[in-house]
Write an enzyme that holds these catalytic residues in place. Structure first.
Site, mmCIF file in Angstrom:
data_model
loop_
_atom_site.group_PDB
_atom_site.id
_atom_site.type_symbol
_atom_site.label_atom_id
_atom_site.label_comp_id
_atom_site.label_asym_id
_atom_site.label_seq_id
_atom_site.Cartn_x
_atom_site.Cartn_y
_atom_site.Cartn_z
ATOM 1 N N GLU A 81 6.517 25.676 37.678
ATOM 2 C CA GLU A 81 5.456 24.646 37.379
ATOM 3 C C GLU A 81 5.784 24.483 35.753
ATOM 4 O OE1 GLU A 81 1.172 25.425 37.387
ATOM 5 O OE2 GLU A 81 1.907 26.829 39.025
ATOM 6 N N CYS A 113 1.432 27.166 42.276
ATOM 7 C CA CYS A 113 1.763 28.552 42.471
ATOM 8 C C CYS A 113 2.366 28.776 43.984
ATOM 9 C CB CYS A 113 0.451 29.445 42.493
ATOM 10 S SG CYS A 113 -0.056 29.209 40.695
ATOM 11 N N HIS A 244 -1.820 35.796 46.405
ATOM 12 C CA HIS A 244 -1.557 35.117 44.875
ATOM 13 C C HIS A 244 -2.732 35.459 44.187
ATOM 14 C CE1 HIS A 244 -1.071 32.427 41.701
ATOM 15 N NE2 HIS A 244 -2.203 31.703 42.071
HETATM 16 N N1 CAA Z 1 -19.638 42.465 32.840
HETATM 17 C C1 CAA Z 1 -19.012 42.042 33.997
HETATM 18 N N2 CAA Z 1 -18.697 41.264 34.730
HETATM 19 C C2 CAA Z 1 -19.208 39.901 34.334
HETATM 20 C C3 CAA Z 1 -19.859 39.994 32.846
HETATM 21 C C4 CAA Z 1 -19.983 40.920 32.144
HETATM 22 N N3 CAA Z 1 -20.174 41.231 31.028
HETATM 23 N N4 CAA Z 1 -19.977 38.608 32.636
HETATM 24 C C5 CAA Z 1 -19.572 37.795 33.666
HETATM 25 N N5 CAA Z 1 -19.056 38.583 34.707
HETATM 26 C C6 CAA Z 1 -18.361 38.317 35.908
HETATM 27 C C7 CAA Z 1 -18.961 37.269 36.631
HETATM 28 O O1 CAA Z 1 -19.963 37.565 37.369
HETATM 29 C C8 CAA Z 1 -17.891 36.736 37.359
HETATM 30 O O2 CAA Z 1 -17.634 37.519 38.747
HETATM 31 P P1 CAA Z 1 -18.052 36.954 40.012
HETATM 32 O O3 CAA Z 1 -16.940 35.546 40.270
HETATM 33 O O4 CAA Z 1 -17.478 37.983 41.024
HETATM 34 O O5 CAA Z 1 -19.306 36.503 39.991
HETATM 35 C C9 CAA Z 1 -16.680 36.817 36.601
HETATM 36 O O6 CAA Z 1 -17.037 37.918 35.414
HETATM 37 C C10 CAA Z 1 -16.222 35.705 35.970
HETATM 38 O O7 CAA Z 1 -17.202 35.025 35.044
HETATM 39 P P2 CAA Z 1 -17.330 33.510 35.177
HETATM 40 O O8 CAA Z 1 -17.419 32.825 36.546
HETATM 41 O O9 CAA Z 1 -18.670 33.258 34.324
HETATM 42 O O10 CAA Z 1 -16.365 33.116 34.279
HETATM 43 P P3 CAA Z 1 -15.647 31.754 33.771
HETATM 44 O O11 CAA Z 1 -16.650 30.554 33.680
HETATM 45 O O12 CAA Z 1 -15.373 32.265 32.280
HETATM 46 O O13 CAA Z 1 -14.507 31.315 34.489
HETATM 47 C C11 CAA Z 1 -12.701 31.296 36.057
HETATM 48 C C12 CAA Z 1 -13.837 32.208 35.480
HETATM 49 C C13 CAA Z 1 -13.057 29.665 36.711
HETATM 50 C C14 CAA Z 1 -11.800 31.780 37.078
HETATM 51 C C15 CAA Z 1 -11.642 30.924 34.864
HETATM 52 O O14 CAA Z 1 -11.139 32.039 34.275
HETATM 53 C C16 CAA Z 1 -10.614 29.734 35.218
HETATM 54 O O15 CAA Z 1 -10.799 28.623 34.886
HETATM 55 N N6 CAA Z 1 -9.404 30.474 35.372
HETATM 56 C C17 CAA Z 1 -8.248 29.295 35.834
HETATM 57 C C18 CAA Z 1 -8.279 28.883 37.184
HETATM 58 C C19 CAA Z 1 -7.812 29.968 38.275
HETATM 59 O O16 CAA Z 1 -7.255 30.939 37.831
HETATM 60 N N7 CAA Z 1 -8.479 29.550 39.581
HETATM 61 C C20 CAA Z 1 -8.177 30.557 40.565
HETATM 62 C C21 CAA Z 1 -7.783 29.840 41.827
HETATM 63 S S1 CAA Z 1 -6.694 28.543 41.714
HETATM 64 C C22 CAA Z 1 -5.295 29.472 41.878
HETATM 65 O O17 CAA Z 1 -5.265 30.596 42.346
HETATM 66 C C23 CAA Z 1 -3.949 28.816 41.383
HETATM 67 C C24 CAA Z 1 -3.794 29.325 39.904
HETATM 68 O O18 CAA Z 1 -3.152 30.149 39.806
HETATM 69 C C25 CAA Z 1 -4.372 28.654 38.595
#
Ligand code: CAA
Length: 413
Positions: A81, A113, A244
């Site tokens: 992609e 992906c 994935h």
């Molecule tokens: N210590 C330990 N853990 C902590 C923490 C700390 N101090 N603070 C937060 N966490 C944990 C949270 O509890 C959370 O865990 P859970 O999901 O198990 O509850 C984890 O860390 C992540 O925290 P947030 O959800 O608050 O993180 P975020 O808002 O920063 O975003 C995300 C996470 C949405 C995945 C972001 O990284 C993102 O947008 N990523 C890109 C999209 C993606 O990868 N999507 C996956 C599915 S789609 C796909 O697979 C296709 C692809 O490749 C893109």
């Protein structure tokens, strides 16, 4: 006749950014990235690299490791992609760089992906259709994941390529013929034509992934032969499950969902597991999933190459132990299309299971956040290979609207 992956080789860019350093620079607790997302390092490409050079390096390595003459390849499919042109496929550059002959079907596949799996399935079908002719296909999954600096997606970036030689009587993975698929139009992650970085609805994308997994796995489960007994679960028939993996915690969420779907399908097993489900999930994850995540923790998300980097890492780490056992694989592409499929690791995997991943990861150069940001700004600007460069080809730059590539040997001459 069996068809599948005869050999695979990986390529990962030489620079690695420790996620703890990124966390400090962005004012985020390091554990959020290392435990919350499960990522330790992110692979960062040099300015002379793009998806063509990543894919071509992996392709050259797999042909060399297997001792296959490039002119034997009758089909070259590149899944990505991160394409470099709206019309000209990445594969045709790779076709020239690898010296593949003219009697070859060459094209590019895109579905976020999921594309690597679409390409692998098309290649396996083409091999099966050729029967005893012994067709050979080269499938390359390659990507560079980019999100805006400082965004929630930034710590999940990464880059890499996996090249898979697909043929009859494969020595790395015999693909099962039945698969479970699920497609649905959703706006979870996409990249408009004028943008370099992805647009993502992160939390929604996680939900879409899990829903697609549940549906694809249920479809796969229904096709299982010999049919499952009344109280039997399909996951018991799988030695390992690869997902994935945009970030390793996603694989943990995925495995939890898979077990829930699998166990709930049998009254007795779900009743026995329900009260202590988190322990059941944790034990199963440690045995069936964690062994496939070692490499990806140190690479980050390589989009369509991600699942196959997990496969390469698993076969390298555990090939001998997995000989003659069946594994499950789940592919998810945002947008969306998902596929759950299975494969048998043949006893011969020992000789074909070294994708070069562990050696490459050990030889990388660690960088800090300043250098990472400089590399992001200079991405795909082209030029010479930097010191310690591990790739086999460089992107020189664009002249007269044409992208120019060169093998590294010619550079040195
Ligand atoms: N210590 C330990 N853990 C902590 C923490 C700390 N101090 N603070 C937060 N966490 C944990 C949270 O509890 C959370 O865990 P859970 O999901 O198990 O509850 C984890 O860390 C992540 O925290 P947030 O959800 O608050 O993180 P975020 O808002 O920063 O975003 C995300 C996470 C949405 C995945 C972001 O990284 C993102 O947008 N990523 C890109 C999209 C993606 O990868 N999507 C996956 C599915 S789609 C796909 O697979 C296709 C692809 O490749 C893109």
């Amino acid at each position: 006749m069996s068809a599948g992956i005869d050999r695979l080789a990986a390529y990962v860019p030489q620079y690695a950014l420790p996620l703890e350093e990124l966390a400090r620079a962005r004012g985020v607790p390091p554990e959020k990235l290392t435990q919350g997302l499960g990522v330790e390092e992110m692979a960062v490409p040099a300015p002379c690299e793009d998806v063509v050079t990543l894919g071509a390096t992996a392709g050259a390595r797999v042909l060399q490791a297997a001792g296959v003459d490039p002119r034997e390849i009758g089909m070259l499919v590149v899944a990505t992609e991160t394409a470099v042109d709206h019309a000209k496929p990445v594969g045709i550059f790779i076709h020239e760089l690898l010296g593949i002959g003219p009697r070859c079907r060459v094209y590019e596949v895109k579905h976020a992906c999921y594309a690597g799996t679409a390409a692998l399935m098309a290649a396996a079908d083409w091999v099966r259709a050729g029967g005893p002719r012994g067709r050979r296909a080269l499938v390359i999954a390659a990507d560079v994941a980019r999100y805006p600096l400082g965004s929630p997606g930034e710590p999940t970036q990464g880059a890499g390529a996996v090249a898979m030689l697909v043929g009859r009587d494969p020595r790395a993975l015999i693909l099962g013929e039945e698969t479970g698929v699920h497609a649905r139009q959703v706006w979870d992650f996409w990249r408009p034509l004028d943008r370099r970085e992805a647009v993502v609805d992160g939390k929604f994308s996680v939900e879409c992934y899990l829903d697609a997994l549940g549906a694809a796995f249920a479809a796969y489960r229904a096709l299982e032969r010999p049919a499952l007994q009344r109280d039997e679960v399909l996951s018991d028939r799988l030695a390992r499950v690869l997902y994935h993996t945009p970030f390793p915690k996603m694989a943990a969420k995925a495995h939890r969902r898979l077990l829930e779907v699998d166990l709930r399908a049998t009254h007795a097993r779900w009743t026995a597991a329900e009260a202590d489900f988190e322990r059941v999930v944790a034990e199963s994850f440690a045995e069936q999933v964690a062994p496939g995540l070692g490499a990806i923790r140190r690479i980050g998300n390589a989009y369509t190459a991600s699942l196959y980097l997990c496969l390469a890492g698993l076969l390298e780490a555990e090939g001998r132990r997995l000989g003659a056992r069946r594994i499950g694989l789940f592919s998810y592409g945002s947008g969306s299309c998902a596929e759950f499929f299975g494969g048998l690791v043949p006893a011969s995997v020992v000789e074909a299971g070294d994708a070069g991943l562990a050696r490459m990861l050990a030889a990388r150069t660690r960088i800090g956040v300043d250098e990472y940001e400089r590399l992001v700004a200079a991405a795909e600007s082209g030029g010479d290979a930097p010191p310690g460069f591990g790739g086999a080809f460089v992107f020189r730059g664009v002249r007269r609207d044409r992208r120019e590539y060169a093998p590294i040997e010619r550079e040195a001459a």
